[in-house]
Structures are given as C-alpha cells and as structure tokens.
Scaffold this motif. Structure first.
Motif, PDB file in Angstrom:
ATOM      1  N   UNK A   4       0.835  -1.198   0.000  1.00 17.37           N
ATOM      2  CA  UNK A   4       0.000   0.000   0.000  1.00 17.37           C
ATOM      3  C   UNK A   4       0.873   1.253   0.000  1.00 17.37           C
ATOM      4  N   UNK A   5       0.385   2.301  -0.645  1.00 15.29           N
ATOM      5  CA  UNK A   5       1.148   3.554  -0.675  1.00 15.29           C
ATOM      6  C   UNK A   5       1.302   4.136   0.729  1.00 15.29           C
ATOM      7  N   UNK A   6       0.318   3.905   1.593  1.00 13.84           N
ATOM      8  CA  UNK A   6       0.429   4.391   2.969  1.00 13.84           C
ATOM      9  C   UNK A   6       1.579   3.695   3.702  1.00 13.84           C
ATOM     10  N   UNK A   7       1.651   2.369   3.564  1.00 14.53           N
ATOM     11  CA  UNK A   7       2.724   1.628   4.232  1.00 14.53           C
ATOM     12  C   UNK A   7       4.081   2.003   3.659  1.00 14.53           C
ATOM     13  N   UNK A   8       4.141   2.149   2.354  1.00 15.87           N
ATOM     14  CA  UNK A   8       5.401   2.505   1.705  1.00 15.87           C
ATOM     15  C   UNK A   8       5.876   3.872   2.189  1.00 15.87           C
ATOM     16  N   UNK A   9       4.956   4.840   2.243  1.00 16.64           N
ATOM     17  CA  UNK A   9       5.311   6.179   2.709  1.00 16.64           C
ATOM     18  C   UNK A   9       5.747   6.136   4.169  1.00 16.64           C
ATOM     19  N   UNK A  10       5.015   5.392   5.004  1.00 20.23           N
ATOM     20  CA  UNK A  10       5.362   5.308   6.423  1.00 20.23           C
ATOM     21  C   UNK A  10       6.735   4.664   6.604  1.00 20.23           C
ATOM     22  N   UNK A  11       7.043   3.619   5.845  1.00 22.36           N
ATOM     23  CA  UNK A  11       8.351   2.977   5.973  1.00 22.36           C
ATOM     24  C   UNK A  11       9.482   3.893   5.506  1.00 22.36           C
ATOM     25  N   UNK A  12       9.249   4.637   4.430  1.00 23.99           N
ATOM     26  CA  UNK A  12      10.280   5.568   3.960  1.00 23.99           C
ATOM     27  C   UNK A  12      10.485   6.704   4.955  1.00 23.99           C
ATOM     28  N   UNK A  13       9.383   7.283   5.405  1.00 21.54           N
ATOM     29  CA  UNK A  13       9.456   8.378   6.365  1.00 21.54           C
ATOM     30  C   UNK A  13      10.035   7.895   7.691  1.00 21.54           C
ATOM     31  N   UNK A  77      -1.955  13.715  -2.251  1.00 24.01           N
ATOM     32  CA  UNK A  77      -2.538  12.401  -2.563  1.00 24.01           C
ATOM     33  C   UNK A  77      -1.484  11.308  -2.769  1.00 24.01           C
ATOM     34  N   UNK A  78      -0.375  11.434  -2.037  1.00 21.80           N
ATOM     35  CA  UNK A  78       0.621  10.372  -2.034  1.00 21.80           C
ATOM     36  C   UNK A  78       0.180   9.261  -1.098  1.00 21.80           C
ATOM     37  N   UNK A  79      -0.581   9.639  -0.069  1.00 24.95           N
ATOM     38  CA  UNK A  79      -1.183   8.683   0.863  1.00 24.95           C
ATOM     39  C   UNK A  79      -2.666   9.002   0.948  1.00 24.95           C
ATOM     40  N   UNK A  80      -3.409   8.073   1.499  1.00 24.07           N
ATOM     41  CA  UNK A  80      -4.853   8.242   1.573  1.00 24.07           C
ATOM     42  C   UNK A  80      -5.303   8.215   3.025  1.00 24.07           C
ATOM     43  N   UNK A  81      -6.323   9.025   3.358  1.00 20.95           N
ATOM     44  CA  UNK A  81      -6.775   9.074   4.756  1.00 20.95           C
ATOM     45  C   UNK A  81      -7.393   7.752   5.178  1.00 20.95           C
ATOM     46  N   UNK A  82      -7.411   7.564   6.456  1.00 19.66           N
ATOM     47  CA  UNK A  82      -8.047   6.363   6.997  1.00 19.66           C
ATOM     48  C   UNK A  82      -9.557   6.480   6.849  1.00 19.66           C
ATOM     49  N   UNK A  83     -10.220   5.377   6.697  1.00 24.32           N
ATOM     50  CA  UNK A  83     -11.672   5.386   6.488  1.00 24.32           C
ATOM     51  C   UNK A  83     -12.432   5.125   7.782  1.00 24.32           C
ATOM     52  N   UNK A  84     -11.810   5.387   8.878  1.00 24.82           N
ATOM     53  CA  UNK A  84     -12.487   5.285  10.167  1.00 24.82           C
ATOM     54  C   UNK A  84     -12.366   6.643  10.832  1.00 24.82           C
ATOM     55  N   UNK A  85     -13.214   6.867  11.766  1.00 25.75           N
ATOM     56  CA  UNK A  85     -13.087   8.104  12.520  1.00 25.75           C
ATOM     57  C   UNK A  85     -12.791   7.784  13.965  1.00 25.75           C
TER      58      UNK A  85
END
Length: 172
Positions: A4-13, A77-85
């Motif tokens: 996922x792009x979110x996981x990839x971004x989090x691992x890079x960051x 839009x490199x990552x996407x927001x979570x779909x929970x609140x």
C-alpha cells in the motif's frame, strides 16, 4: 502483492526519521563521552540527563516532522486518509488534534522511554556503562523511540479531519 502507498510512505518516512535520530543521538553522545572510559548513570553529564533531554526533544521533533510530512502527503494524494473516525478511541486517537500539543505528548512518550530505561538500569544495579556500550545502547534507544513516535504520529495524521470530512459529505 503490492505494498500500500500508505505503508510505503510510512516505511520511507520512518526509516529516514529513525536513521537521522540515531545518527544525531550517536553524534551528540560521542562528542560528550568519546574521551571518557565510562558513562555515569547519575550526575550533570550522565546517561539519565542525556536520555531525558534527548528523548523529549526527539519525541517532539520527530512527531512534528512526521505529522507535517503526512499532512503534506495527504494534500498531494501520495497517501490516503483512513476510512475510520475517532470513535474507537485507541491511544493514537486520543492524541491532540493540534500539531504542537500532539508533538508535546509525543515528547512525553520519549521521556517515558527514558524513565522505563532508568527503572531497568536500577533493577540491574547499573551505575555506569562503558562508553562504547553506551553509544550502541543510545543508538538502539533512539531507533526504538523514533520508530514508535513515527508510527503514532503517522496514523494520527492520517485520521486528522476524517470525522469532519465524513460529516461534510453527509451535508452535501
């Protein structure tokens, strides 16, 4: 299976944040104790003061930078927001909405890391560490702190405004 792009971004960051935090802690510790044989646990120039100050500052700075970077990535839009609140009310959900207050709370987690480490040292009756051992130890502690703060700040930033965005969509 693609990551996922979110996981990839989090691992890079997170990788960048942990590497920089480790190198900074290692450099400061080396400057302070490279000519000493042992590093004392207590005192003015000691492990305790270094861990409390370094943990607090690192928690604040890493939390601030990761939150800002994640918010920027959300806008691009490199990552996407979570779909929970924030109804689940986990620990991450309870972090403050405003970035300064959130970073302050993450700084307290850095101080908590130092306190727990101090309790472990006390239980082991350690009063000093050899300088090379301390450099390795502080690098590992900096790695753990930065990776923990990165995950908490990243996921909280992904959830920022999700509840408000869902309400706005209901109004439209």
């Amino acid at each position: 299976m693609r990551m996922s792009s979110n996981y990839k971004f989090m691992l890079q960051l997170g990788g960048l944040a942990t590497l920089l935090n480790m190198l900074l802690h290692l450099a400061v510790a080396w400057v302070l104790w490279h000519d000493k044989e042992n590093v004392p646990l207590w005192g003015k120039a000691s492990m305790v003061s270094f861990m409390f100050i370094g943990g607090g500052l690192a928690g604040f700075i890493v939390g601030y930078v990761v939150t800002k970077a994640t918010r920027y990535a959300l806008l691009k839009r490199w990552v996407f927001p979570l779909h929970w609140h924030l109804k689940s009310q986990t620990l991450i959900d309870r972090l403050p909405r405003r970035i300064f207050y959130r970073s302050f709370m993450l700084a307290l987690s850095g101080v908590l890391f130092a306190f727990i480490t101090l309790l472990c040292f006390k239980a082991l009756n350690l009063t000093t560490l050899a300088a090379p051992e301390f450099l390795i130890f502080i690098s590992l502690l900096a790695f753990l702190l930065a990776s923990t703060v990165t995950v908490m700040a990243f996921y909280r930033a992904l959830g920022d405004g999700t509840y408000l965005r869902s309400k706005m969509q209901l109004i439209k």
